[in-house]
Design a protein around this motif. Structure first.
Motif, mmCIF file in Angstrom:
data_model
loop_
_atom_site.group_PDB
_atom_site.id
_atom_site.type_symbol
_atom_site.label_atom_id
_atom_site.label_comp_id
_atom_site.label_asym_id
_atom_site.label_seq_id
_atom_site.Cartn_x
_atom_site.Cartn_y
_atom_site.Cartn_z
ATOM 1 N N PHE A 1 -3.215 7.697 -11.900
ATOM 2 C CA PHE A 1 -3.598 8.055 -10.536
ATOM 3 C C PHE A 1 -4.812 7.253 -10.060
ATOM 4 C CE2 PHE A 1 -1.020 11.822 -11.508
ATOM 5 C CZ PHE A 1 -0.277 11.921 -10.347
ATOM 6 N N TYR B 1 2.547 1.495 -3.693
ATOM 7 C CA TYR B 1 1.647 1.556 -4.846
ATOM 8 C C TYR B 1 0.630 2.688 -4.748
ATOM 9 C CZ TYR B 1 2.907 -2.483 -7.676
ATOM 10 O OH TYR B 1 3.552 -3.342 -8.542
ATOM 11 N N SER B 2 0.650 3.438 -3.655
ATOM 12 C CA SER B 2 -0.331 4.521 -3.520
ATOM 13 C C SER B 2 0.157 5.835 -4.133
ATOM 14 C CB SER B 2 -0.699 4.727 -2.043
ATOM 15 O OG SER B 2 0.465 4.864 -1.250
ATOM 16 N N GLY B 3 1.322 5.817 -4.792
ATOM 17 C CA GLY B 3 1.670 6.956 -5.630
ATOM 18 C C GLY B 3 2.973 7.675 -5.390
ATOM 19 N N CYS C 1 0.833 -1.213 0.000
ATOM 20 C CA CYS C 1 0.000 0.000 0.000
ATOM 21 C C CYS C 1 0.862 1.254 0.000
ATOM 22 C CB CYS C 1 -0.932 0.007 1.212
ATOM 23 S SG CYS C 1 -2.123 -1.346 1.230
ATOM 24 N N LEU D 1 -6.215 12.348 -3.997
ATOM 25 C CA LEU D 1 -6.091 11.634 -5.272
ATOM 26 C C LEU D 1 -7.321 11.860 -6.141
ATOM 27 C CD1 LEU D 1 -4.438 8.267 -4.138
ATOM 28 C CD2 LEU D 1 -3.414 10.015 -5.610
ATOM 29 N N HIS E 1 1.317 11.830 2.640
ATOM 30 C CA HIS E 1 1.751 10.442 2.403
ATOM 31 C C HIS E 1 3.070 10.147 3.105
ATOM 32 C CE1 HIS E 1 3.355 6.936 0.290
ATOM 33 N NE2 HIS E 1 2.118 6.680 -0.134
ATOM 34 N N THR F 1 5.508 9.324 -8.610
ATOM 35 C CA THR F 1 5.429 10.791 -8.689
ATOM 36 C C THR F 1 6.784 11.428 -8.408
ATOM 37 O OG1 THR F 1 4.725 10.972 -6.368
ATOM 38 C CG2 THR F 1 2.985 10.861 -8.039
ATOM 39 N N ALA G 1 5.744 -0.535 -9.176
ATOM 40 C CA ALA G 1 4.746 0.542 -9.123
ATOM 41 C C ALA G 1 5.083 1.631 -10.138
ATOM 42 C CB ALA G 1 4.686 1.132 -7.716
ATOM 43 N N CYS H 1 -3.488 4.381 -8.114
ATOM 44 C CA CYS H 1 -3.136 4.797 -6.753
ATOM 45 C C CYS H 1 -4.391 4.919 -5.893
ATOM 46 C CB CYS H 1 -2.397 6.136 -6.782
ATOM 47 S SG CYS H 1 -0.924 6.134 -7.835
ATOM 48 N N PHE I 1 2.734 2.580 -13.330
ATOM 49 C CA PHE I 1 2.302 3.977 -13.457
ATOM 50 C C PHE I 1 2.691 4.531 -14.830
ATOM 51 C CE2 PHE I 1 2.550 8.534 -12.888
ATOM 52 C CZ PHE I 1 1.525 8.841 -12.006
#
Length: 439
Positions: free
Chosen positions: A413, A262-264, A259, A326, A357, A268, A396, A416, A400
């Motif tokens: 996104f 992979y949540s961004g 988590c 998000l 985050h 980014t 990830a 994410c 993306f």
């Protein structure tokens, strides 16, 4: 009253450990390298090494692969002790940055990032051992906690310098820094354990008398010799799997790291400048630098404030906030808010995203090692979490990039978003509210 002897003792513990910790800076430079460099390499007629967007994710991933390999061997010393392991890690990073400086094709980029990742993965493990052997327990824990900040310093330097210099100049700048740090590590003093292994017990006793002014040097040398003959037990994967509670905690931490990555945050950070360019944000290179600074600020806040809070509550609250941010960012991209209404909408949503985050989901999973596992598991679990985080970050980032390239930026996104929704339910069900007693 000022105690000059104790002050000298502390300085002698701190300065060598700080010099060793500078090893993280060349890695941080390479970690931040993609954001300012990719816009110069991908699809530009003046590119010194033309690469595609598909290749960019592969190049980013080789740093993670190298870091994973180096970490596997990071507890193995070279020669008489950890000082030489730190030197070896720096040598690999100097070679890596030199290869980048002289790169002519994509294979040199891959090799450079792999070497630097390997040097860091191995070197940082040796630094942790060096700090533990060279300083008192409380001071050593503080110095180890600061290790990440040296890497973050290099990370911010790459963002700050990269946009204003060309590909070769950034690499040359990094080579100079890496060589200087290698030069410093060559002159690091040996630890008492290294002196004892080299059969220099008189020098080891003298150093211990200086480092631990309130202890008996003879007893300290005896204790050190006993620890060499009977090293503390280190529990590995098989022992963890045999214990029901540890096995469950191991699985929970594995999903929590999924988590986290992979949540961004990793993609980014790799594609910061490109994301701002695609979102039609003016001066993307400047806003990318601020993005990196917020990432550093989030790490500092997370390191010093989160340990005192209820971690489940922090995770749950912040994950809900991340979900909102998000959704907001997806809507901003989909409805072209930056173009039609306010050109800095993406900047606001992404800045808040990386800050929240990093403070919470980016910091807490590793902290749970000390709460969910006994001390004998710490070395294995720290290595496991670091390697798994790197591999998750690799996959990830690639996922993306594929979604961003084949579909739309907001599609990436959406992945994410799906992960953070899963994370919220996972935290509610699997993360305990109260800190369990240490085993």
């Amino acid at each position: 009253m000022f105690d000059k002897a104790k002050f000298k003792c502390k300085v002698w513990q701190v300065i060598p450990c700080v010099c060793a910790s500078l090893t993280c800076i060349p890695f941080g430079l390479m970690l931040g390298w993609p954001s300012p460099t990719y816009p110069k390499l991908i699809g530009t007629p003046t590119s010194p090494i033309p690469i595609t967007m598909d290749q960019s994710a592969l190049i980013a991933g080789f740093l993670m692969l190298g870091g994973s390999l180096g970490t596997l061997f990071s507890q193995k010393t070279i020669g008489p002790g950890t000082k030489y392991g730190i030197i070896m890690g720096n040598v690999l990073m100097v070679i890596g940055w030199t290869v980048m400086w002289q790169a002519k094709d994509i294979y040199a980029l891959l090799g450079s990032r792999f070497l630097i990742g390997t040097g860091y993965g191995y070197g940082v493990g040796q630094i942790r051992i060096y700090i533990a052997e060279m300083s008192r327990a409380t001071l050593g824990q503080t110095l180890m906690k600061h290790l990440n900040f040296y890497g973050l310093l290099g990370f911010v330097l790459a963002y700050a310098v990269g946009p204003w210099v060309d590909f070769r100049q950034l690499s040359y700048f990094s080579v100079i820094i890496a060589v200087f740090i290698l030069f410093l590590t060559v002159f690091l003093p040996c630890t008492p354990k290294e002196l004892l292994l080299a059969k220099k017990s008189a020098e080891a006793k003298k150093l211990l008398a200086f480092l631990k002014t309130d202890s008996d040097p003879e007893q300290e040398v005896h204790n050190l010799a006993q620890s060499i003959l009977n090293p503390p037990e280190s529990v590995g994967f098989s022992k963890i799997m045999q214990d029901g509670t540890l096995r469950v905690n191991f699985i929970k931490l594995t999903f929590l790291l999924f988590c986290q990555q992979y949540s961004g945050a990793p993609p980014t950070l790799v594609y910061t400048q490109i994301i701002f360019e695609k979102s039609q944000v003016p001066y993307p290179e400047v806003f990318a630098i601020c993005y990196a600074l917020l990432y550093v600020i989030g790490n500092v806040i997370g390191t010093y404030t989160v340990p005192m809070l209820n971690k489940k509550l922090v995770l749950l609250t912040s994950s809900c906030f991340i979900l909102i941010l998000l959704v907001a960012n997806i809507l901003v991209i989909y409805f072209r808010v930056n173009i039609e209404y306010f050109q800095y909408s993406s900047v606001i949503t992404l800045y808040l995203f990386i800050l929240v985050h990093t403070i919470s989901l980016g910091s807490i999973p590793v902290m749970l090692i000390n709460e969910w596992f006994p001390k004998s598991c710490k070395i294995f679990m720290s290595q496991y979490c670091f390697i798994l985080s790197l591999l998750y970050a690799l996959t990830a980032t690639k996922t993306f990039q594929v979604l961003m390239t084949l579909y739309y930026l907001y599609t990436a996104f959406c992945l994410c978003l799906a992960v953070i929704i899963f994370a919220i339910f996972f935290i509610i069900i699997c993360v305990p509210s109260e800190i369990p007693e240490k085993m």
